[in-house]
Design an enzyme around this catalytic site. Structure first.
Site, mmCIF file in Angstrom:
data_model
loop_
_atom_site.group_PDB
_atom_site.id
_atom_site.type_symbol
_atom_site.label_atom_id
_atom_site.label_comp_id
_atom_site.label_asym_id
_atom_site.label_seq_id
_atom_site.Cartn_x
_atom_site.Cartn_y
_atom_site.Cartn_z
ATOM 1 C CB SER A 187 -1.187 -0.056 1.313
ATOM 2 O OG SER A 187 -1.675 1.039 0.965
ATOM 3 C CG ASP A 193 -6.539 -2.976 -3.676
ATOM 4 O OD1 ASP A 193 -7.576 -1.526 -3.176
ATOM 5 O OD2 ASP A 193 -5.402 -3.074 -3.834
ATOM 6 C CG HIS A 215 -5.789 -2.338 0.038
ATOM 7 N ND1 HIS A 215 -4.957 -1.926 -1.127
ATOM 8 C CD2 HIS A 215 -5.093 -1.923 1.462
ATOM 9 C CE1 HIS A 215 -3.941 -1.112 -0.594
ATOM 10 N NE2 HIS A 215 -4.426 -0.860 0.540
#
Length: 329
Positions: free
Chosen positions: A55, A261, A286
């Site tokens: 991320s 995602d 995610h």
């Protein structure tokens, strides 16, 4: 997973945490990563490090690589990114600045930080501004904020749909957040859209845009697919339009979705701009990507731990990987 593969904490396996609220390029963060890379390098017998980021960690490392390319080249052999919002996360971030962020739904939401509380926090977070949609990126379709506005003409009322792209949305943020304030111990603290942070974030975006992968560093990208991911966000409706833009902050959004995602669009996560050894889409959300079996198999393969490859993943770009080094961060 890495420990089971033979990595040892403090010898060949290290972690580097960061405050998600802070900018991706603050000096303390950059200096700390430099020290961590050097520590890992020396602890593993002067073997170059493999970086694994998830991320926003991908943006952090991209800033470091851009600002300290020589250091990055000296200590890093491979870099594996997972679900990084390289060009931003338009739907989630736009709405975070306007109405907040809801991490959990249903009854669980009563036991978690509220959407509005998250809004009041995020409107002052440099990282949020840094993850706005990159206006310089050539999106297949530019992300938009849509607002149904109330129009009055000769006593007649109607609704008009207004649209704001990545550049135009700044004026919307300014107007919608002009009256935003936080109540703290009986005092009101103004929390409008922060243009000082926006200017800082623009500098960060330029640093990210200028990043180049050093020669000799192998790069791999895992991105999430198959989940509806917010892209455009809309406020009001044709039958219930918004009169004053400050009302947006107290309305619920409606999204249009793209593949991704659930948080980061696949289009953004794939667009790192680097010559990847391999770029792979994995159907997972995610955060779930961090414990996905296909992701584990990919990482083990790229680390040279396990040559087996999950048959369920799809690769968009494949080439021979260079010789393996066994230090990992």
């Amino acid at each position: 997973m890495l420990v089971k593969c033979g990595y040892k904490k403090g010898t060949t396996l290290f972690g580097y945490g960061y405050d998600f609220r802070q900018s991706n390029r603050i000096d303390k963060l950059m200096e700390g990563l430099k020290v961590k890379l050097e520590t890992a390098y020396k602890a593993s017998g002067n073997r170059k490090v493999t970086l694994i980021t998830h991320s926003m960690g991908g943006l952090l490392v991209m800033c470091f690589m851009s600002l300290h390319k020589d250091v990055f080249s000296k200590f890093v052999n491979k870099w594996i990114t997972i679900a990084s919002p390289f060009q931003g996360a338009p739907g989630c971030i736009n709405d975070s600045l306007l109405t907040g962020l809801q991490f959990v739904e249903g009854i669980a939401s009563f036991f978690f930080v509220s959407r509005w509380t998250m809004h009041q926090l995020l409107v002052e977070c440099p990282s949020i501004y840094e993850m706005l949609a990159n206006p310089d990126f050539k999106w297949k379709k530019q992300p938009q904020i849509k607002v149904w506005r109330k129009q009055s003409n000769d006593g007649e009322s109607s609704a008009k749909l207004e649209t704001y792209g990545p550049v135009e949305s700044i004026s919307l943020f300014k107007e919608a957040l002009r009256n935003n304030e936080l109540d703290y111990n009986g005092n009101s603290i103004a929390l409008p859209f922060n243009f000082a942070i926006l200017d800082w974030a623009a500098g960060t975006r330029q640093i990210i845009n200028n990043a180049q992968l050093p020669d000799g560093v192998s790069y791999y990208n895992i991105y999430g697919t198959s989940y509806d991911t917010p892209f455009d966000v809309s406020y009001g409706s044709e039958t219930s339009p918004i009169e004053d833009l400050s009302e947006i902050c107290h309305t619920m959004p409606k999204y249009s979705f793209v593949d991704g995602d659930g948080t980061v669009p696949a289009e953004s996560a794939k667009a790192d701009g680097f010559p990847a050894v391999e770029r792979v889409g994995v159907p997972a959300e995610h955060r779930e990507l961090l414990r996905d079996k296909t992701v584990f198999e990919l990482i083990k393969k790229w680390l040279g731990v396990d040559q087996k490859m999950s048959k369920h993943s799809k690769s968009s770009r494949v080439a021979d990987a260079p010789p393996n080094h066994h230090a990992c961060v």
